[in-house]
Design a protein around this motif. Structure first.
Motif, PDB file in Angstrom:
ATOM      1  N   THR A 265       0.858  -1.175   0.000  1.00 30.94           N
ATOM      2  CA  THR A 265       0.000   0.000   0.000  1.00 30.94           C
ATOM      3  C   THR A 265       0.896   1.226   0.000  1.00 30.94           C
ATOM      4  OG1 THR A 265      -0.111   0.025   2.416  1.00 30.94           O
ATOM      5  CG2 THR A 265      -1.878  -1.158   1.249  1.00 30.94           C
ATOM      6  N   THR A 266       0.299   2.381  -0.234  1.00 24.64           N
ATOM      7  CA  THR A 266       1.075   3.620  -0.217  1.00 24.64           C
ATOM      8  C   THR A 266       1.705   3.821   1.155  1.00 24.64           C
ATOM      9  OG1 THR A 266      -0.424   4.589  -1.847  1.00 24.64           O
ATOM     10  CG2 THR A 266       0.981   6.095  -0.588  1.00 24.64           C
ATOM     11  N   GLY A 267       3.013   3.967   1.194  1.00 26.93           N
ATOM     12  CA  GLY A 267       3.737   4.152   2.440  1.00 26.93           C
ATOM     13  C   GLY A 267       4.341   2.880   2.988  1.00 26.93           C
ATOM     14  N   THR A 268       3.968   1.713   2.441  1.00 32.07           N
ATOM     15  CA  THR A 268       4.512   0.438   2.939  1.00 32.07           C
ATOM     16  C   THR A 268       5.342  -0.263   1.870  1.00 32.07           C
ATOM     17  OG1 THR A 268       2.579  -0.847   2.251  1.00 32.07           O
ATOM     18  CG2 THR A 268       2.515   0.180   4.438  1.00 32.07           C
ATOM     19  N   GLU A 269       5.793   0.490   0.857  1.00 34.54           N
ATOM     20  CA  GLU A 269       6.499  -0.140  -0.247  1.00 34.54           C
ATOM     21  C   GLU A 269       7.761  -0.863   0.219  1.00 34.54           C
ATOM     22  OE1 GLU A 269       4.403   3.531  -1.866  1.00 34.54           O
ATOM     23  OE2 GLU A 269       5.683   3.031  -0.144  1.00 34.54           O
ATOM     24  N   GLU A 270       8.554  -0.232   1.054  1.00 36.25           N
ATOM     25  CA  GLU A 270       9.822  -0.839   1.457  1.00 36.25           C
ATOM     26  C   GLU A 270       9.600  -2.116   2.242  1.00 36.25           C
ATOM     27  OE1 GLU A 270      13.759   0.312   4.125  1.00 36.25           O
ATOM     28  OE2 GLU A 270      12.713   1.874   2.992  1.00 36.25           O
ATOM     29  N   ALA A 271       8.678  -2.106   3.174  1.00 40.78           N
ATOM     30  CA  ALA A 271       8.424  -3.300   3.980  1.00 40.78           C
ATOM     31  C   ALA A 271       7.876  -4.431   3.121  1.00 40.78           C
ATOM     32  CB  ALA A 271       7.453  -2.968   5.113  1.00 40.78           C
ATOM     33  N   SER A 272       6.954  -4.119   2.202  1.00 41.66           N
ATOM     34  CA  SER A 272       6.365  -5.160   1.364  1.00 41.66           C
ATOM     35  C   SER A 272       7.406  -5.758   0.421  1.00 41.66           C
ATOM     36  CB  SER A 272       5.208  -4.578   0.549  1.00 41.66           C
ATOM     37  OG  SER A 272       4.216  -4.024   1.401  1.00 41.66           O
ATOM     38  N   LEU A 273       8.237  -4.929  -0.179  1.00 40.53           N
ATOM     39  CA  LEU A 273       9.268  -5.439  -1.070  1.00 40.53           C
ATOM     40  C   LEU A 273      10.329  -6.216  -0.302  1.00 40.53           C
ATOM     41  CD1 LEU A 273       9.721  -2.344  -3.423  1.00 40.53           C
ATOM     42  CD2 LEU A 273       8.602  -4.504  -3.970  1.00 40.53           C
ATOM     43  N   ALA A 274      10.634  -5.798   0.913  1.00 39.13           N
ATOM     44  CA  ALA A 274      11.616  -6.519   1.726  1.00 39.13           C
ATOM     45  C   ALA A 274      11.138  -7.936   2.028  1.00 39.13           C
ATOM     46  CB  ALA A 274      11.894  -5.751   3.011  1.00 39.13           C
ATOM     47  N   ARG A 275       9.833  -8.080   2.335  1.00 42.27           N
ATOM     48  CA  ARG A 275       9.301  -9.421   2.587  1.00 42.27           C
ATOM     49  C   ARG A 275       9.315 -10.250   1.303  1.00 42.27           C
ATOM     50  NH1 ARG A 275       5.556  -6.397   5.679  1.00 42.27           N
ATOM     51  NH2 ARG A 275       4.105  -6.433   3.915  1.00 42.27           N
ATOM     52  N   LEU A 276       8.994  -9.645   0.176  1.00 42.53           N
ATOM     53  CA  LEU A 276       8.978 -10.388  -1.083  1.00 42.53           C
ATOM     54  C   LEU A 276      10.375 -10.873  -1.459  1.00 42.53           C
ATOM     55  CD1 LEU A 276       7.276 -11.231  -3.585  1.00 42.53           C
ATOM     56  CD2 LEU A 276       7.913  -9.036  -4.601  1.00 42.53           C
ATOM     57  N   LEU A 277      11.399 -10.059  -1.186  1.00 41.94           N
ATOM     58  CA  LEU A 277      12.768 -10.399  -1.560  1.00 41.94           C
ATOM     59  C   LEU A 277      13.525 -11.126  -0.465  1.00 41.94           C
ATOM     60  CD1 LEU A 277      13.565  -6.999  -3.274  1.00 41.94           C
ATOM     61  CD2 LEU A 277      13.682  -9.199  -4.433  1.00 41.94           C
ATOM     62  N   GLY A 278      13.028 -11.083   0.760  1.00 39.09           N
ATOM     63  CA  GLY A 278      13.760 -11.685   1.864  1.00 39.09           C
ATOM     64  C   GLY A 278      15.082 -10.997   2.107  1.00 39.09           C
ATOM     65  N   ALA A 279      15.077  -9.669   2.094  1.00 40.54           N
ATOM     66  CA  ALA A 279      16.316  -8.905   2.202  1.00 40.54           C
ATOM     67  C   ALA A 279      16.067  -7.615   2.956  1.00 40.54           C
ATOM     68  CB  ALA A 279      16.876  -8.607   0.814  1.00 40.54           C
ATOM     69  N   ARG A 280      17.164  -6.979   3.372  1.00 39.80           N
ATOM     70  CA  ARG A 280      17.098  -5.641   3.931  1.00 39.80           C
ATOM     71  C   ARG A 280      17.223  -4.651   2.781  1.00 39.80           C
ATOM     72  NH1 ARG A 280      22.064  -4.249   7.332  1.00 39.80           N
ATOM     73  NH2 ARG A 280      22.846  -3.646   5.276  1.00 39.80           N
ATOM     74  N   LEU A 281      16.321  -3.682   2.715  1.00 41.41           N
ATOM     75  CA  LEU A 281      16.305  -2.718   1.625  1.00 41.41           C
ATOM     76  C   LEU A 281      16.737  -1.347   2.113  1.00 41.41           C
ATOM     77  CD1 LEU A 281      13.004  -3.630  -0.275  1.00 41.41           C
ATOM     78  CD2 LEU A 281      15.284  -4.599  -0.530  1.00 41.41           C
ATOM     79  N   THR A 282      17.378  -0.622   1.231  1.00 43.71           N
ATOM     80  CA  THR A 282      17.784   0.756   1.498  1.00 43.71           C
ATOM     81  C   THR A 282      17.212   1.627   0.396  1.00 43.71           C
ATOM     82  OG1 THR A 282      19.850   0.052   2.563  1.00 43.71           O
ATOM     83  CG2 THR A 282      19.716   2.333   1.786  1.00 43.71           C
ATOM     84  N   GLU A 283      16.361   2.563   0.758  1.00 45.80           N
ATOM     85  CA  GLU A 283      15.696   3.393  -0.238  1.00 45.80           C
ATOM     86  C   GLU A 283      16.637   4.495  -0.733  1.00 45.80           C
ATOM     87  OE1 GLU A 283      11.630   6.066  -0.904  1.00 45.80           O
ATOM     88  OE2 GLU A 283      12.170   5.349   1.097  1.00 45.80           O
TER      89      GLU A 283
END
Length: 958
Positions: A115-133
């Motif tokens: 959802t809007t505002g949860t992009e990083e968390a949702s993509l992190a779960r999909l990739l199984g990784a820590r993301l840096t925007e």
């Protein structure tokens, strides 16, 4: 005891080696003995090597490959992912490059929990990784009163160590929030300070955001990259920013790589991916691009220029080796009289070429690589944003250039060495050396080869076949090669008809005809230079003609506009800058009556058209989602973007507008009371009606705006407040929501009206004052700035105003429309200089050789009373004759390739893909013939001056 002589037998290979060993030893000794001639060859052959190797070093350092770009794109992460898209992707290695779908692409699979505002968390779960925007957004940066456009990187700084070298901190500290920034090296090169504060306003589809003050807390580096091929430094670094124009990506930090199969899986979610593993292992990519583009015109021109450079290098060294062969003619004749074979004599000359070629290549390559490295180091100090990759010397390219130079030197010595096979030993030992009889078959083959090459070049330029590049180069080589084979025949024929020429020129022509082995390389070198001159001049003239043909004046000639990356809000400030520096000029800022910030319920107006209903005169405004076919019958003037040119109502300050177009006092009073100014209908009645947007009119004097329907000097306008549905679609107004407004109409003569017309935006349908727009409730947004002077704008004033505008807004330029201006003067000067140098060097070498060999003849002439003036006339005539003959032949040789290139450049392509050849091809005879005539005169004058001392006359014993 009798001793028998046992003959020593050697193999042919041993004899060949021994012969070359002796020849090379003699060549090295000759190079040391004749340092001047050796230095001349080293310069001729080594200078192109120097330039090519230096350029290759600069190019290789600047041109980063995928592995060199990767750290600046993904840091130490496994790659990055882009923001999910509504449709599935079929990306290649580069997420910005896609293969096409058969039909419409399917909708993407929703990312779980996105959802809007949860992009990083949702993509992190999909990739199984820590993301840096990481975000990138364009912005307007203010330092004091100076504005400039720039790019701002917003980086999530929870784990800054993983960002290097994509984002690095060089001094200071990391920003703690959006009100703190790092200034990058590129930003400082663009004029940003390393300390203090600056104003920052990000850009979006609705214009600039409100400016905020940002504190500079350090200096660093940052690079923006949305795909594998793109890499660009940014100006500022801060924490992640928000904007509807922001580019977002997330660096993926995990232990396992992102494989190609995972890239394909993420594509089904509409997610583009740049994977470190895939870039390092491109063989895992299973998709292939849809098509491969053919060779471009630029590649064709560059390839022909490179071929010309190789030919010139070979031909330039020819006269020098002819000098060497001629100087050694007596020595070689003595060797031949003592049993030396023809191959041994040829090997002597070729060995000198080999030694000098290796020396030239080594010296040129060493100096070129050294110069390239020094240029990279100097550029990094002066312009650090240009070269940010590692220093790279392309050793294979350097070796190829060096080997090519050596081969060119040996090839240049082939012609003089071949002449030794027919050496008349007795004549040489007697001091009488004449070229052998001309072989009849050689010129015939040359003529056939040149004619075939001309036909191929013309055919390729006309039809553009699949292998056009190879065929064009082959045809050009055939023309040059065939022409070279015909040079001895030309020398012999001119010598036969030389009896009609003045005595000094007659002697020079006959001398060249007798000594064809010496004169041919000189004429060939001059011919190559002149042919290159003809090709380059014709190509530049064609490109100039094409540019002039394609040039479109955006405003009237003599008027000026401010261009560049300028936000609308800055135009009034820049207008004041112009007036402050040139009070005598008139400026006008034209405003659109539309709010591009898309505020809720904006007020709009449209002129009413008799016989047309309200829905018919209200086509979709900007932002509408309904497709309509433009209807010219109900086209009307309105305050919003339309499907027809010349239909916009716009606004301007009354004082600026009145002074700019020259309103009368009555017209100015009427506009102050709310009138709308339009072009006089009688002045545009004969012009074609405005058509749908996209139909380009190249002459702004032919622009015709949409006219108003007037009744008793007034026009009726519909005024309403635009409503928007919940879905975002614009709702057509109801009749009850529309108010009718009548405005007086002021007619402005077309000659005055067109002063503010800009071709890119069309002729305004009408102009109201900004006060009238405010009274009607219409929003205003600055759209353009036009400047004019009653007496024109001089180039000196243009330069001064441009400096003032740039000082206020770094990305803006003040440009006066002066029609098409040629920009090839520098190129022509360089070409003329190089060609003139080639002709002068080759001619003077041949003249010096001739004077050396003709020393006995000059002594005889002096003995019978010839003065220094006579001897000077002979030397000058020889130089003039060879230079003029080679230049004329060169022009004839260069016509076919030059006209072929010009045809390629001037050919246009219709929208249906049909090529339209040019009706005629311009040939710049003045630029071509000026060097052809002037340079030989200069060469003759220099040769004339060089004769100073009287020859030594030896009294013979009787």
């Amino acid at each position: 005891m009798e001793h028998r002589h046992v003959p020593v037998t050697t193999s042919r290979l041993d004899g060949w080696r021994a012969g070359w060993r002796v020849s090379l030893r003699i060549a090295r000794r000759d190079v040391r003995r004749h340092r001047g001639r050796s230095l001349l060859v080293v310069v001729m052959v080594g200078l192109p090597v120097l330039l090519l190797t230096a350029a290759a070093t600069l190019w290789s350092t600047d041109d980063l490959d995928a592995a060199e770009r990767l750290p600046f794109q993904v840091g130490t992460s496994q790659g990055f992912v882009l923001q999910p898209q509504p449709t599935q992707l079929r990306q290649l290695l580069d997420p910005m490059s896609q293969t096409s779908w058969n039909g419409e692409p399917p909708a993407s699979i929703p990312v779980p929990g996105l959802t809007t505002g949860t992009e990083e968390a949702s993509l992190a779960r999909l990739l199984g990784a820590r993301l840096t925007e990481v975000t990138t957004v364009p912005a307007t940066i203010r330092v004091g009163s100076h504005y400039q456009s720039g790019t701002v990187s917003g980086v999530e700084l929870a784990h800054p160590a993983s960002l290097a070298p994509k984002v690095t901190l060089e001094s200071g500290r990391w920003p703690a929030g959006p009100d703190e920034v790092l200034v990058t090296v590129q930003g400082m090169e663009h004029g940003l300070p390393s300390t203090g504060t600056l104003g920052l306003a990000t850009l979006g589809s609705t214009g600039e955001s409100r400016e905020r003050t940002a504190t500079i807390v350090g200096v660093g580096r940052s690079y923006d990259s949305q795909g594998s091929e793109y890499l660009q430094p940014t100006d500022l670094v801060t924490t992640p920013l928000t904007s509807d124009d922001v580019q977002r990506l997330w660096l993926v930090d995990r232990a396992t790589p992102i494989t190609w199969s995972e890239v394909e899986r993420l594509n089904t979610y509409g997610i583009g991916v740049l994977s470190r593993h895939v870039v390092e292992h491109p063989e895992t990519v299973t998709r292939q691009p849809d098509g491969v583009s053919g060779p471009s015109t630029t590649l064709l021109v560059v390839s022909v220029a490179s071929l010309g450079l190789v030919l010139l290098t070979t031909l330039l060294a020819g006269p020098a080796f002819a000098v060497s062969a001629a100087r050694q003619r007596r020595t070689l004749a003595l060797a031949a009289s003592n049993g030396a074979t023809t191959s041994q004599l040829r090997r002597t000359v070729l060995a000198q070429a080999l030694v000098l070629g290796v020396l030239s290549a080594v010296v040129g390559a060493v100096l070129g690589v050294t110069g390239g490295i020094a240029a990279v180091a100097a550029t990094r100090l002066a312009r650090p944003e240009l070269f940010f990759g590692p220093l790279q010397v392309p050793w294979p390219a350097v070796a190829l250039v060096a080997v090519t130079a050596i081969i060119s030197s040996v090839v240049a010595a082939v012609v003089p060495s071949r002449g030794l096979g027919r050496l008349d030993v007795v004549s040489v030992l007697r001091g009488q050396s004449v070229s052998p009889r001309l072989r009849r078959r050689v010129p015939v083959v040359g003529a056939a080869l040149a004619a075939a090459g001309a036909v191929v070049v013309t055919w390729v330029a006309s039809t553009r076949p699949a292998l056009e590049l190879v065929l064009f180069l082959a045809g050009s080589v055939a023309i040059v090669g065939g022409s070279l084979l015909m040079v001895p025949l030309v020398l012999a024929l001119v010598a036969k008809v030389a009896h009609r020429l003045p005595l000094p020129v007659r002697m020079a022509a006959r001398e060249a005809g007798r000594q064809r082995g010496r004169a041919t390389p000189t004429v060939a070198a001059i011919m190559a230079g002149a042919s290159a001159l003809a090709v380059v001049c014709i190509s530049i003239e064609a490109d100039t003609t094409r540019a002039a043909r394609d040039h479109v004046a955006t405003v009237r000639e003599g008027e000026a506009t401010v261009r560049g990356s300028v936000t609308p809000e800055r135009l009034p400030d820049l207008a004041r800058v112009v007036v402050q520096n040139a009070p005598g000029l008139h400026t006008v800022v034209v405003d659109d009556l539309f709010d591009y910030s898309q505020q809720a319920h904006p007020v709009m107006v449209a002129a009413q058209r008799p016989g047309c209903s309200l829905p018919e005169i209200l086509p979709q405004p900007v932002g509408g989602d309904v497709t309509t076919v433009p209807d010219a019958r109900c086209a009307t003037a309105s305050s919003f973007g339309r499907d027809f040119s010349g239909a916009n109502l716009q606004a301007a300050d009354l004082g600026e507008f009145a002074a700019f177009v020259g309103l009368t006092a009555e017209q100015r009073t009427a506009m102050a009371r709310g009138a709308v100014a339009v072009v006089d209908p009688a002045d545009v009645a004969h012009l074609p009606l405005p058509g749908p947007n996209g139909r380009m009119v190249r002459d702004l004097e032919q622009l015709r705006p949409v006219l108003l329907d007037e009744t008793d000097g007034t026009a009726s306008f519909a005024r309403w407040r635009q409503q928007t549905a919940a879905s975002g679609a614009q709702v057509p107004p109801r009749t009850s929501d529309v108010e009718t407004v009548r405005l007086p109409v002021v007619h402005v003569p077309r000659e005055q009206w067109n002063r503010l017309v800009q071709l890119t935006s069309g002729s305004p349908a009408g102009i109201v004052t900004t006060a009238t727009a405010a009274r009607l409730g219409l929003p205003t947004t600055p759209s353009s700035l036009v400047v004019r002077g009653d007496q024109g704008i001089s180039t000196e004033l243009e330069s001064r105003l441009n400096d003032a505008v740039v000082a206020s807004q770094r990305d803006a330029t003040f440009t006066v429309e002066r029609g098409y201006q040629r920009d090839d003067t520098v190129a022509l000067v360089v070409v003329f200089g190089v060609i003139a140098l080639i002709i002068l060097v080759a001619t003077l070498i041949a003249t010096a050789l001739s004077q050396t060999e003709n020393a006995p003849l000059l002594g005889t002439l002096a003995a019978v009373g010839a003065t220094r003036r006579t001897r000077r006339a002979l030397a000058g005539s020889q130089a003039l004759y060879l230079a003029l003959l080679g230049a004329v032949l060169g022009v004839l040789v260069g016509l076919a390739p030059g006209l072929g290139l010009a045809r390629v450049v001037l050919t246009t392509t219709t929208q249906d893909g049909v090529r339209v050849p040019p009706a005629s091809i311009p040939v710049p005879w003045l630029q071509i013939l000026a060097p052809v005539l002037l340079v030989p005169l200069v060469a003759g004058a220099l040769a004339w001056v060089s004769i100073r001392r009287a020859p030594v006359v030896v009294r013979r014993a009787t």
